[in-house]
Design a protein around this motif. Sequence first.
Motif, mmCIF file in Angstrom:
data_model
loop_
_atom_site.group_PDB
_atom_site.id
_atom_site.type_symbol
_atom_site.label_atom_id
_atom_site.label_comp_id
_atom_site.label_asym_id
_atom_site.label_seq_id
_atom_site.Cartn_x
_atom_site.Cartn_y
_atom_site.Cartn_z
ATOM 1 N N GLY A 287 0.776 -1.230 0.000
ATOM 2 C CA GLY A 287 0.000 0.000 0.000
ATOM 3 C C GLY A 287 0.804 1.275 0.000
ATOM 4 O O GLY A 287 0.230 2.365 -0.103
ATOM 5 N N GLY A 288 2.116 1.171 0.117
ATOM 6 C CA GLY A 288 2.935 2.361 0.091
ATOM 7 C C GLY A 288 3.006 2.975 -1.293
ATOM 8 O O GLY A 288 2.556 2.398 -2.282
ATOM 9 N N GLY A 289 3.573 4.170 -1.351
ATOM 10 C CA GLY A 289 3.709 4.860 -2.620
ATOM 11 C C GLY A 289 3.900 6.341 -2.421
ATOM 12 O O GLY A 289 4.192 6.811 -1.321
ATOM 13 N N LEU A 290 3.730 7.079 -3.508
ATOM 14 C CA LEU A 290 3.872 8.527 -3.508
ATOM 15 C C LEU A 290 2.514 9.176 -3.297
ATOM 16 O O LEU A 290 1.538 8.833 -3.980
ATOM 17 N N VAL A 291 2.449 10.114 -2.375
ATOM 18 C CA VAL A 291 1.209 10.812 -2.083
ATOM 19 C C VAL A 291 1.524 12.276 -1.791
ATOM 20 O O VAL A 291 2.591 12.596 -1.257
ATOM 21 N N GLN A 292 0.607 13.161 -2.147
ATOM 22 C CA GLN A 292 0.804 14.585 -1.903
ATOM 23 C C GLN A 292 0.469 14.954 -0.465
ATOM 24 O O GLN A 292 -0.344 14.287 0.183
ATOM 25 N N PRO A 293 1.090 16.013 0.047
ATOM 26 C CA PRO A 293 0.711 16.483 1.381
ATOM 27 C C PRO A 293 -0.794 16.715 1.473
ATOM 28 O O PRO A 293 -1.409 17.265 0.557
ATOM 29 N N GLY A 294 -1.373 16.279 2.580
ATOM 30 C CA GLY A 294 -2.805 16.374 2.775
ATOM 31 C C GLY A 294 -3.584 15.187 2.263
ATOM 32 O O GLY A 294 -4.779 15.065 2.560
ATOM 33 N N GLY A 295 -2.937 14.325 1.518
ATOM 34 C CA GLY A 295 -3.597 13.167 0.960
ATOM 35 C C GLY A 295 -3.694 12.013 1.938
ATOM 36 O O GLY A 295 -3.350 12.132 3.116
ATOM 37 N N SER A 296 -4.159 10.879 1.417
ATOM 38 C CA SER A 296 -4.389 9.699 2.241
ATOM 39 C C SER A 296 -3.759 8.470 1.613
ATOM 40 O O SER A 296 -3.598 8.381 0.387
ATOM 41 N N LEU A 297 -3.437 7.525 2.461
ATOM 42 C CA LEU A 297 -2.853 6.266 2.042
ATOM 43 C C LEU A 297 -3.256 5.213 3.062
ATOM 44 O O LEU A 297 -3.360 5.514 4.256
ATOM 45 N N ARG A 298 -3.471 3.999 2.598
ATOM 46 C CA ARG A 298 -3.810 2.899 3.494
ATOM 47 C C ARG A 298 -2.794 1.784 3.334
ATOM 48 O O ARG A 298 -2.678 1.193 2.260
ATOM 49 N N LEU A 299 -2.068 1.504 4.400
ATOM 50 C CA LEU A 299 -1.102 0.420 4.408
ATOM 51 C C LEU A 299 -1.744 -0.848 4.952
ATOM 52 O O LEU A 299 -2.582 -0.800 5.852
ATOM 53 N N SER A 300 -1.330 -1.980 4.415
ATOM 54 C CA SER A 300 -1.790 -3.275 4.882
ATOM 55 C C SER A 300 -0.594 -4.143 5.231
ATOM 56 O O SER A 300 0.475 -4.013 4.635
ATOM 57 N N CYS A 301 -0.791 -5.029 6.178
ATOM 58 C CA CYS A 301 0.224 -6.009 6.539
ATOM 59 C C CYS A 301 -0.469 -7.348 6.699
ATOM 60 O O CYS A 301 -1.258 -7.534 7.634
ATOM 61 N N ALA A 302 -0.185 -8.258 5.787
ATOM 62 C CA ALA A 302 -0.774 -9.591 5.815
ATOM 63 C C ALA A 302 0.163 -10.548 6.527
ATOM 64 O O ALA A 302 1.351 -10.630 6.199
ATOM 65 N N ALA A 303 -0.367 -11.277 7.493
ATOM 66 C CA ALA A 303 0.435 -12.147 8.338
ATOM 67 C C ALA A 303 0.109 -13.616 8.105
ATOM 68 O O ALA A 303 -1.025 -13.975 7.790
ATOM 69 N N SER A 304 1.113 -14.458 8.308
ATOM 70 C CA SER A 304 0.925 -15.894 8.241
ATOM 71 C C SER A 304 2.003 -16.575 9.083
ATOM 72 O O SER A 304 3.027 -15.978 9.396
ATOM 73 N N GLY A 305 1.750 -17.819 9.454
ATOM 74 C CA GLY A 305 2.735 -18.597 10.187
ATOM 75 C C GLY A 305 2.628 -18.527 11.695
ATOM 76 O O GLY A 305 3.468 -19.112 12.393
ATOM 77 N N PHE A 306 1.637 -17.830 12.207
ATOM 78 C CA PHE A 306 1.405 -17.763 13.643
ATOM 79 C C PHE A 306 -0.052 -17.434 13.888
ATOM 80 O O PHE A 306 -0.781 -17.092 12.952
ATOM 81 N N THR A 307 -0.462 -17.545 15.140
ATOM 82 C CA THR A 307 -1.837 -17.220 15.493
ATOM 83 C C THR A 307 -1.954 -15.712 15.609
ATOM 84 O O THR A 307 -1.639 -15.125 16.648
ATOM 85 N N PHE A 308 -2.400 -15.106 14.546
ATOM 86 C CA PHE A 308 -2.419 -13.654 14.440
ATOM 87 C C PHE A 308 -3.168 -12.996 15.591
ATOM 88 O O PHE A 308 -2.703 -12.000 16.160
ATOM 89 N N SER A 309 -4.306 -13.545 15.943
ATOM 90 C CA SER A 309 -5.159 -12.923 16.952
ATOM 91 C C SER A 309 -4.564 -12.964 18.352
ATOM 92 O O SER A 309 -5.087 -12.301 19.251
ATOM 93 N N SER A 310 -3.489 -13.695 18.550
ATOM 94 C CA SER A 310 -2.886 -13.814 19.875
ATOM 95 C C SER A 310 -1.833 -12.750 20.152
ATOM 96 O O SER A 310 -1.338 -12.668 21.276
ATOM 97 N N LEU A 311 -1.480 -11.943 19.163
ATOM 98 C CA LEU A 311 -0.355 -11.031 19.305
ATOM 99 C C LEU A 311 -0.737 -9.584 19.054
ATOM 100 O O LEU A 311 -1.522 -9.272 18.157
#
Length: 116
Positions: free
Chosen positions: A8-32
């Motif tokens: 989700g990263g990239g170039l954005v102008q001041p005042g703009g919006s961006l949404r980053l995501s982080c997809a997890a695997s290999g562990f119990t995500f909800s426990s951490l």
Amino acid sequence: QVHLVESGGGLVQPGGSLRLSCAASGFTFSSLTMRWYRQAPGKERELVASITRAGRNAYYVASVKGRFTISRDNAKNTVYLQMNSVKPEDTAVYYCKADGVANDYWGQGTQVTVSS
């Protein structure tokens, strides 16, 4: 086996919006607890936001309060960082991290550049 992949990263102008995501695997995500960090060129890595296991509590560094929102979807094993009203000072590589029991788990990072 443990993988955290930011997107989700990239170039954005001041005042703009961006949404980053982080997809997890290999562990119990909800426990951490999950965290977002950032590191700008020539600067130390800093904690930006944290969210507890069920998403009931969140923490933000003062410089992003009111502008950024951390959230998580445990059914999708994904943590998000919604970045609004971005500033040039937000330019950095953003990393997600999981608070493991014996080890912390880090993603590879995604570049966010705020520039006009």
